[in-house]
Scaffold this active site. Sequence first.
Site, PDB file in Angstrom:
ATOM      1  N   SER A  35       0.293  -1.418  -0.279  1.00  0.00           N
ATOM      2  CA  SER A  35      -0.130   0.194  -0.126  1.00  0.00           C
ATOM      3  C   SER A  35       1.028   1.013  -0.352  1.00  0.00           C
ATOM      4  O   SER A  35       0.014   2.384  -0.212  1.00  0.00           O
ATOM      5  CB  SER A  35      -1.434   0.094   1.574  1.00  0.00           C
ATOM      6  OG  SER A  35      -0.021   0.187   2.379  1.00  0.00           O
ATOM      7  N   SER A 231       1.161   6.276   1.869  1.00  0.00           N
ATOM      8  CA  SER A 231       0.323   4.795   1.688  1.00  0.00           C
ATOM      9  C   SER A 231      -0.613   5.395   0.963  1.00  0.00           C
ATOM     10  O   SER A 231      -0.656   6.478   0.617  1.00  0.00           O
ATOM     11  CB  SER A 231      -0.516   3.919   2.749  1.00  0.00           C
ATOM     12  OG  SER A 231      -1.235   4.636   3.478  1.00  0.00           O
ATOM     13  N   TYR A 232      -1.118   4.360  -0.265  1.00  0.00           N
ATOM     14  CA  TYR A 232      -1.644   4.889  -1.279  1.00  0.00           C
ATOM     15  C   TYR A 232      -2.940   5.549  -0.338  1.00  0.00           C
ATOM     16  O   TYR A 232      -3.721   5.295   0.495  1.00  0.00           O
ATOM     17  CB  TYR A 232      -2.204   3.314  -1.970  1.00  0.00           C
ATOM     18  CG  TYR A 232      -2.716   4.103  -2.950  1.00  0.00           C
ATOM     19  CD1 TYR A 232      -2.810   5.091  -4.439  1.00  0.00           C
ATOM     20  CD2 TYR A 232      -4.693   3.472  -3.319  1.00  0.00           C
ATOM     21  CE1 TYR A 232      -3.343   4.817  -5.521  1.00  0.00           C
ATOM     22  CE2 TYR A 232      -5.245   3.570  -4.318  1.00  0.00           C
ATOM     23  CZ  TYR A 232      -4.041   4.215  -5.379  1.00  0.00           C
ATOM     24  OH  TYR A 232      -5.382   4.594  -6.759  1.00  0.00           O
ATOM     25  N   PRO A 233      -3.369   6.507  -0.925  1.00  0.00           N
ATOM     26  CA  PRO A 233      -4.116   7.796  -0.188  1.00  0.00           C
ATOM     27  C   PRO A 233      -4.996   7.629  -0.611  1.00  0.00           C
ATOM     28  O   PRO A 233      -6.480   7.972  -0.191  1.00  0.00           O
ATOM     29  CB  PRO A 233      -3.665   9.162  -1.130  1.00  0.00           C
ATOM     30  CG  PRO A 233      -3.490   8.962  -2.311  1.00  0.00           C
ATOM     31  CD  PRO A 233      -2.025   7.129  -2.022  1.00  0.00           C
TER      32      PRO A 233
END
Length: 283
Positions: A35, A231-233
Amino acid sequence: ENICFEVMGEALPQMNRNIDWPGSYQGCVFRAHFSSLAPGDLQQAMHNLVHPDINQSHSVDCRQEIDLRLGCAFSRLLTQYFRKHFGAQLTEAILGAGGGGGRGRAVQVTYGPCQFPTLWFCVKRHCDIEAFVPTPYWTLSADIDFGGQTLTCGRSGGEFWAQEEADAKVAGIRSVGNATLQSVRTWRSRLDRPLPLNTVAMLRMASEELRIGPGQAMHLAEQLYLEGALSYPRTETDKYPEAFDLQGTVRTLSNASAPFAGAAGNLLRTGLTPPRGDGVDVG
């Protein structure tokens, strides 16, 4: 996961399938779950490769088809309804805005299963703001010299809603030279550490605390993601993964050029407390 299977649909026919990798999907595919782009997360993902999950991909396909069917059905219903009942008004609005056409039956009203409910929230909030009538009120506070220190006191009953009552109370207080301390009450408050921000919470905090709009906030978050700082927003998850590298993340934030490098460095020197274990991990 759905994108994963879209890519495989294009890539697998072009791949050399002569070698069969044990434990792989269709003999040649492994899936890495991560992520963030932090080196630790990427290495962890590469050491724990798994199969792509076809069920997750099918669930996305199913949702897309449901959205399409609902959108088409409700778009047709709304278009016919508005053409019948509000055709003249819509035509006038289009012509007033410089649009072409000129015939009410040319108007299309589309429905999005996500966008339309969101539009309702926006419209309702706008209507609430427009209909709000402010009510004047008065507050009472006094600065008292208490043992060489200034103590600011407020009225326990809250605001005054009538100016006459507030003026009478102020006049009564001003006629008294001293105040008497009648009781002391102490308490301890506990503020839990915050959960990780999902997309909605991140956008809300960016708006309330930084006065940054959602478009700019997402752009900045994606840039930080590409730098390995976030991490992936785009996520609904508000729980730290088991393998979350807290030490490495704070070390990234302690870069000397960052405005918060001092705070991050202080955390590294004093030691980090494990993050909260609650929240929901939706993958």
